[in-house]
Write a protein that holds these residues in place. Sequence first.
Motif, PDB file in Angstrom:
ATOM      1  N   VAL A   1     -43.691 -61.082   4.250  1.00 45.89           N
ATOM      2  CA  VAL A   1     -43.718 -61.709   2.932  1.00 45.89           C
ATOM      3  C   VAL A   1     -44.404 -63.066   2.990  1.00 45.89           C
TER       4      VAL A   1
ATOM      5  N   GLY B   1     -44.586 -62.191  -6.459  1.00 49.47           N
ATOM      6  CA  GLY B   1     -43.904 -60.922  -6.669  1.00 49.47           C
ATOM      7  C   GLY B   1     -44.092 -60.430  -8.079  1.00 49.47           C
TER       8      GLY B   1
ATOM      9  N   ASP C   1     -40.678 -57.127  -7.055  1.00 50.15           N
ATOM     10  CA  ASP C   1     -41.270 -56.300  -6.009  1.00 50.15           C
ATOM     11  C   ASP C   1     -42.265 -57.165  -5.258  1.00 50.15           C
ATOM     12  N   VAL C   2     -41.977 -57.386  -3.973  1.00 48.18           N
ATOM     13  CA  VAL C   2     -42.858 -58.188  -3.123  1.00 48.18           C
ATOM     14  C   VAL C   2     -43.332 -57.287  -1.991  1.00 48.18           C
TER      15      VAL C   2
END
Length: 356
Positions: A257, A297, A314-315
């Motif tokens: 991430v 995201g 949602d990443v």
Amino acid sequence: MTDLRKTYDGGSIIACEKVDLSINQEDFVVLLGPSGCGKTTTLRCISGLEVPDSGEIVIDGVDMVGVKPKDRNLAFVFQSVALFPHKSVRGNLRFGLDMSTKLSKDEKKERVEDIARMLGIEDKLDQKPSSLSGGQQQRVSLGRAMVMEPAAFLLDEPFSALDANLRKRMQTEIKELQRRLDTPMVFVTHDQEEAMAIGDKIVIMNDGLIQQIGSPYAVFNEPTNQFVAEFIGSPSVNMIESRITPTDDGFRLENDVFSLPINTEQSFNAVTDDVVMFGIRPQYIHVAQPGEELFSGTVKIIEPQGDRDTIYLDVGGREIRAVVPQNTVTPEREELPLTIEQDKFWIFDDHGERVL
């Protein structure tokens, strides 16, 4: 309590072990954990309803292991109010006094009426339990314990059957009551919001072991391990599998991430070659200002929570949760730049123990 241990089925099932806990006069202690963690067994050992395999339970300087429940001067309030349906409220409140004290009739009447006034049920004394609301019945159950003037109160999920609004009101009342009585209370619940609302000392248990003891603020902000971090807090903490790599001036945390420098003097030599878990609460993830973006995201769901919204993002195929002020994000704004408070995260090793 010192080194308390209780097993079943010849020792094959360990209900609780290595339980060390000190309870002071002013303490409102909450035993908190998932079902089967050992919290109710611990409470029952304190009360004498269960006999521990080993360990000490000392009350007022006397080890109570082996002492009958009726001789411990403790009051137990169960999940079920278990009132006598054929007796009036007055009769239910007075029952323990009739069975185990030598007070005069007038002394019993005075004590019962004093407790009824304290609980706000003085106008219900001549009614039967069936005519009372759920909250009033629970007050009678509490009052029946209070008239005995015990050394401590033991409460096993007493509000779980009440509706949400009444449960909140009873939580406030029980905390006020404990302060007025200046008598220790030990309260069992699996509801972390209830525990955080009423407890001064939170005892978090899992698999029969105490994981952490601390104030509501301590267990929320400074969890000792990954279990506590994930069990406490709503919405739940974000956990991201990461690695620690050494750099010329310290260490760097890397995952799929983001990548983040770690400014700390603590050595990570023990974990630099292993997978670690990066944890951060949704409250500490924010919409980034220009130039501050750490990652981005896509907004999936917005859950209004009063003056704040919980955002599910949602990443890169991973769900990340953030808590932001009301209406900061709208469904039409699909891609969000995000950042974190860089002094608010934790790192846990592959055993779930906190290393930062």
